[in-house]
Design a protein around this motif. Structure first.
Motif, PDB file in Angstrom:
ATOM      1  N   LYS A   1       0.733  -1.223   0.192  1.00 60.45           N
ATOM      2  CA  LYS A   1       0.078  -0.129  -0.006  1.00 60.45           C
ATOM      3  C   LYS A   1       0.834   1.345   0.307  1.00 60.45           C
ATOM      4  N   PRO A   2       1.803   1.220   1.153  1.00 52.61           N
ATOM      5  CA  PRO A   2       2.634   2.826   0.837  1.00 52.61           C
ATOM      6  C   PRO A   2       3.698   2.644  -0.409  1.00 52.61           C
ATOM      7  N   LEU A   3       3.976   1.541  -0.963  1.00 52.86           N
ATOM      8  CA  LEU A   3       4.940   1.553  -2.189  1.00 52.86           C
ATOM      9  C   LEU A   3       3.929   2.089  -3.269  1.00 52.86           C
ATOM     10  N   ILE A   4       2.767   1.613  -3.453  1.00 55.29           N
ATOM     11  CA  ILE A   4       1.861   2.061  -4.584  1.00 55.29           C
ATOM     12  C   ILE A   4       1.839   3.578  -4.271  1.00 55.29           C
ATOM     13  N   LEU A   5       1.670   4.155  -3.077  1.00 49.97           N
ATOM     14  CA  LEU A   5       0.988   5.544  -3.075  1.00 49.97           C
ATOM     15  C   LEU A   5       2.501   6.260  -3.270  1.00 49.97           C
ATOM     16  N   VAL A   6       3.626   5.800  -2.968  1.00 51.60           N
ATOM     17  CA  VAL A   6       4.885   6.365  -3.037  1.00 51.60           C
ATOM     18  C   VAL A   6       5.335   6.394  -4.522  1.00 51.60           C
ATOM     19  N   LEU A   7       5.036   5.436  -5.313  1.00 53.73           N
ATOM     20  CA  LEU A   7       4.999   5.402  -6.801  1.00 53.73           C
ATOM     21  C   LEU A   7       4.273   6.289  -7.566  1.00 53.73           C
ATOM     22  N   PHE A   8       3.084   6.451  -7.166  1.00 52.31           N
ATOM     23  CA  PHE A   8       2.216   7.632  -7.767  1.00 52.31           C
ATOM     24  C   PHE A   8       2.586   8.937  -7.414  1.00 52.31           C
ATOM     25  N   ILE A   9       3.252   9.364  -6.371  1.00 54.90           N
ATOM     26  CA  ILE A   9       3.451  10.376  -5.817  1.00 54.90           C
ATOM     27  C   ILE A   9       4.771  10.820  -6.644  1.00 54.90           C
ATOM     28  N   MET A  10       5.688   9.899  -6.860  1.00 54.32           N
ATOM     29  CA  MET A  10       6.772  10.329  -7.625  1.00 54.32           C
ATOM     30  C   MET A  10       6.803  10.384  -9.047  1.00 54.32           C
ATOM     31  N   PHE A  11       5.473   9.706  -9.422  1.00 56.73           N
ATOM     32  CA  PHE A  11       4.976   9.884 -11.066  1.00 56.73           C
ATOM     33  C   PHE A  11       4.701  11.432 -11.197  1.00 56.73           C
ATOM     34  N   PHE A  12       3.681  11.869 -10.142  1.00 57.14           N
ATOM     35  CA  PHE A  12       3.023  13.083 -10.351  1.00 57.14           C
ATOM     36  C   PHE A  12       4.217  14.266 -10.041  1.00 57.14           C
ATOM     37  N   GLN A  13       5.179  13.819  -9.131  1.00 60.47           N
ATOM     38  CA  GLN A  13       6.095  14.889  -9.048  1.00 60.47           C
ATOM     39  C   GLN A  13       6.697  15.136 -10.340  1.00 60.47           C
ATOM     40  N   GLN A  14       7.232  14.103 -11.245  1.00 61.40           N
ATOM     41  CA  GLN A  14       7.880  14.354 -12.367  1.00 61.40           C
ATOM     42  C   GLN A  14       6.760  15.012 -13.402  1.00 61.40           C
ATOM     43  N   PHE A  15       5.711  14.622 -13.472  1.00 61.15           N
ATOM     44  CA  PHE A  15       4.771  14.895 -14.613  1.00 61.15           C
ATOM     45  C   PHE A  15       4.029  16.444 -14.087  1.00 61.15           C
ATOM     46  N   THR A  16       4.449  16.950 -13.130  1.00 59.39           N
ATOM     47  CA  THR A  16       4.206  18.537 -13.304  1.00 59.39           C
ATOM     48  C   THR A  16       4.951  19.201 -14.077  1.00 59.39           C
ATOM     49  N   GLY A  17       5.982  18.711 -14.684  1.00 60.01           N
ATOM     50  CA  GLY A  17       6.755  19.331 -15.754  1.00 60.01           C
ATOM     51  C   GLY A  17       7.888  20.204 -15.024  1.00 60.01           C
ATOM     52  N   ILE A  18       8.193  20.110 -13.884  1.00 60.34           N
ATOM     53  CA  ILE A  18       9.325  20.738 -13.035  1.00 60.34           C
ATOM     54  C   ILE A  18      10.711  20.404 -13.835  1.00 60.34           C
ATOM     55  N   ASN A  19      11.043  19.268 -14.202  1.00 56.68           N
ATOM     56  CA  ASN A  19      12.285  19.295 -14.896  1.00 56.68           C
ATOM     57  C   ASN A  19      12.313  19.735 -16.305  1.00 56.68           C
ATOM     58  N   ALA A  20      11.222  19.697 -16.922  1.00 53.70           N
ATOM     59  CA  ALA A  20      11.386  20.493 -18.169  1.00 53.70           C
ATOM     60  C   ALA A  20      11.558  21.726 -17.965  1.00 53.70           C
ATOM     61  N   VAL A  21      11.073  22.512 -16.965  1.00 53.06           N
ATOM     62  CA  VAL A  21      11.467  23.828 -16.842  1.00 53.06           C
ATOM     63  C   VAL A  21      12.879  24.130 -16.349  1.00 53.06           C
ATOM     64  N   ILE A  22      13.317  22.970 -15.416  1.00 53.67           N
ATOM     65  CA  ILE A  22      14.822  23.197 -15.135  1.00 53.67           C
ATOM     66  C   ILE A  22      15.705  23.096 -16.189  1.00 53.67           C
ATOM     67  N   PHE A  23      15.686  21.913 -16.758  1.00 54.73           N
ATOM     68  CA  PHE A  23      16.433  21.272 -18.110  1.00 54.73           C
ATOM     69  C   PHE A  23      16.387  22.668 -19.022  1.00 54.73           C
TER      70      PHE A  23
ATOM     71  N   VAL B   1      -3.995  12.907  -4.224  1.00 54.65           N
ATOM     72  CA  VAL B   1      -3.513  13.251  -2.766  1.00 54.65           C
ATOM     73  C   VAL B   1      -4.721  13.422  -1.805  1.00 54.65           C
ATOM     74  N   LEU B   2      -5.671  14.071  -2.413  1.00 53.91           N
ATOM     75  CA  LEU B   2      -6.841  14.445  -1.677  1.00 53.91           C
ATOM     76  C   LEU B   2      -7.663  13.105  -1.255  1.00 53.91           C
ATOM     77  N   ILE B   3      -7.925  12.121  -2.127  1.00 55.30           N
ATOM     78  CA  ILE B   3      -8.757  11.045  -1.615  1.00 55.30           C
ATOM     79  C   ILE B   3      -7.665   9.811  -1.048  1.00 55.30           C
ATOM     80  N   PHE B   4      -6.553   9.551  -1.598  1.00 57.55           N
ATOM     81  CA  PHE B   4      -5.873   8.524  -0.929  1.00 57.55           C
ATOM     82  C   PHE B   4      -4.378   8.720  -0.155  1.00 57.55           C
ATOM     83  N   LEU B   5      -4.005   9.679  -0.095  1.00 55.82           N
ATOM     84  CA  LEU B   5      -2.749   9.757   0.738  1.00 55.82           C
ATOM     85  C   LEU B   5      -3.161  10.098   2.177  1.00 55.82           C
ATOM     86  N   PRO B   6      -2.675   9.358   3.146  1.00 52.90           N
ATOM     87  CA  PRO B   6      -2.968   9.673   4.413  1.00 52.90           C
ATOM     88  C   PRO B   6      -1.985  10.719   4.977  1.00 52.90           C
TER      89      PRO B   6
END
Length: 563
Positions: free
Chosen positions: A325-347, A524-529
């Motif tokens: 359960k925490p692994l799936i949550l963390v992997l989704f969080i990591m996905f959304f962190q990158q697909f905010t597009g931050i590294n596109a702005v930095i790079f 985050v609103l629905i699933f993340l404790p």
């Protein structure tokens, strides 16, 4: 509240985590012994954020500066991490110049070459994240951080020396250098939080755990600032890419020397049965006036029963709710962190501003992406233990979605009015407004606000969650998996952003990022404790759906993970 010794010793609740898997009678006995040993007077440490916790911790004779100093030295490695990420922007702005000369030949960086240059760092980081966990377990946390410096030195040396060769040899050196520095960055993103989590006081772990992200943005700001230094040259106007690499090389040497001045993790030393070294390290962290005997006995007991699990053993534990359960949550969080597009702005920050017809693109990118990100990360450090992880992520998602949309609006109007060729377009009042330099402020404001909201939540919180949501027995392996997956997503962004931008235009790319960010809000609103103020065994209890006393899973007589 958590009690810390004011005279005779230091509470084991404050500076170390008792196993969340102790049987209830063991826990009661241990709690009774702590209460007896603190009968001569104590101070109370409450969950009041970094200022309140620092004030409470520092009242006693304990030497809190040792922990703060060791954490500060460790997170300096994250500066190199950020420097590697941000290096793409000033370097590509220079290397993509049509007249840029290497040796006796001229280099024209195509869109595909830019994708490779930006994407090699996350490729290397993914490899570093998945492979360096066992290295840190074998040689130790401090030695692991020292080893991370070796690929940093090699990578930056290759990039700095690439100017001496030409043609394919030049590309081979800078590509190899980018890949190697990426590997070091991924290893650093794993071992630094691991070290801090093992030496930091429990009540300051959230605050100190977000310091790596602050230093990442310091590194980005440093390379952006150096890349904006004006120089006089016929081919380019900013500090040369090889000099930027030489600065990083010198910074690695400085950090390597500083690492000799801190102690290794007492927990790791006890696991490896280095009792005397563990006692010396713990005494250094606590201070010479502190009686560490109760804590060293507790640590010795727990570490004697500690069994490091292999990857295969870890995979066998995945059916346990407290793992998957925490692994799936963390992997989704990591996905959304990158697909905010931050590294596109930095790079590609400088290129984005150049496409937006912003003059002095490197200087603007340095201010908007570097300096603002540094200032915006500070509230995350201060508020993570006060407001909580979840609320910061939600606020970040709202802001990122709004300003990704406005950045897309800017590029849509810019493209539809053919501003890139405005000199040959019949001028109109509307075109003059949209294509004028004043309208470029929308791009600058959007990027700046984007970075502020990202830094507030999505910059550091995902890494903090990764370090606190997994059971102790599988934490290292699960963190390796999370780090690997995070950098795989970063690789996808790094390799495809330029090509995707060309396919759907700049506005389509940033509207895509906005859509993913909206999804992150609801996830985050629905699933993340919320994990603020919770000890690790309380987090495990949430995922298990049981009371702590009922959560026991034995392996050869040792409580290693809960069900």
């Amino acid at each position: 509240s958590v009690t810390c010794y004011s005279r005779r010793g230091m509470s084991r609740d404050l500076y170390s985590e008792r196993s969340p898997l102790l049987l209830s009678n063991e826990k009661k006995s241990l709690q009774s012994s702590v209460e007896d040993s603190t009968s001569q007077g104590s101070v109370q440490v409450t969950n009041k954020g970094i200022i309140g916790n620092l004030r409470a911790v520092c009242r006693g004779p304990q030497r809190i500066w040792s922990v703060l100093y060791a954490s500060s030295v460790a997170v300096m490695i994250s500066i190199l991490f950020g420097y590697s990420l941000g290096y793409s922007s000033p370097a590509l702005a220079q290397l993509s110049s049509q007249s840029f000369e290497i040796g006796l030949s001229k280099v024209n960086f195509s869109s595909e070459m830019k994708d490779i240059f930006g994407g090699l760092v996350p490729v290397g980081a993914a490899l570093g994240g998945i492979t360096f966990g066992p290295v840190a377990d074998l040689v130790g946390r401090r030695s692991g951080m020292m080893i991370v410096g070796i690929p940093f030195l090699i990578g930056w040396a290759l990039i700095a020396l690439s100017r001496l060769v030409a043609g394919s040899a030049f590309l081979g050196l800078i590509y190899t250098g980018r890949l190697v520095t990426g590997y070091a960055s991924g290893a650093a993103s794993l071992v630094v939080p691991m070290y801090i989590s093992e030496v930091a006081p429990a009540k300051l772990r959230g605050t100190l755990g977000t310091l790596p992200q602050l230093n990442v943005v310091l590194g980005i700001g440093l390379v952006y600032g150096l890349g904006a230094i004006p120089v006089t040259n016929d081919d380019y106007t900013d500090l040369s890419y090889d000099y930027l690499a030489a600065v990083a090389f010198g910074l690695v040497i400085l950090i390597e020397l500083l690492l000799f001045t801190v102690k290794d993790s007492p927990q790791w030393l006890l696991v490896k049965h280095y009792e005397n070294a563990a006692r010396n390290a713990l005494q250094w962290f606590r201070g010479p006036q502190i009686n560490i005997d109760p804590e060293i006995r507790d640590l010795s007991k727990r570490m004697a029963d500690h069994h490091e699990l292999t990857y295969m053993q870890t995979f066998k534990l995945f059916p346990k709710r407290t793992v998957w359960k925490p692994l799936i949550l963390v992997l989704f969080i990591m996905f959304f962190q990158q697909f905010t597009g931050i590294n596109a702005v930095i790079f590609y920050g400088s290129i984005i501003f150049k496409d937006a017809n912003v003059t002095s693109a490197n200087q603007v990118a340095a201010g908007a992406i570097g300096g603002i990100q540094i200032l915006a990360t500070i509230p995350c450090v201060l508020l993570s233990d006060l407001l909580g992880r979840k609320i910061l992520l939600l606020i970040g998602s709202v802001g990122i979605a709004i300003f990704s949309t406005t950045l897309g609006v800017f590029f849509y109007l810019y493209d539809t009015h053919n501003c890139e060729h405005s000199s040959v377009v019949n001028a109109s009042i509307k075109s003059d407004i949209i294509c004028g330099s004043g309208f470029s402020a929308l791009a600058i404001v959007s990027v700046a606000a984007f970075i502020i909201f990202f830094s507030l939540g999505w910059g550091g919180i995902p890494w903090l969650l990764s370090s606190e949501m997994f059971p102790m027995a599988v934490r290292g392996k699960c963190m390796s998996i999370a780090t690997f997956v995070n950098w795989i997503f970063a690789t996808i962004i790094g390799f495809t952003f330029n090509s995707y931008q060309n396919a759907v235009h700049s506005y389509g790319a940033f509207w895509t990022f906005a859509g993913f960010t909206v999804l992150s809000f609801f996830f985050v609103l629905i699933f993340l404790p919320e994990t603020k103020g919770k000890k690790l065994h309380e987090i495990e209890a949430h995922f298990a759906g049981k009371h702590v006393e009922d959560m026991v899973f034995e392996k050869n007589g040792v409580n290693v993970v809960i069900e």
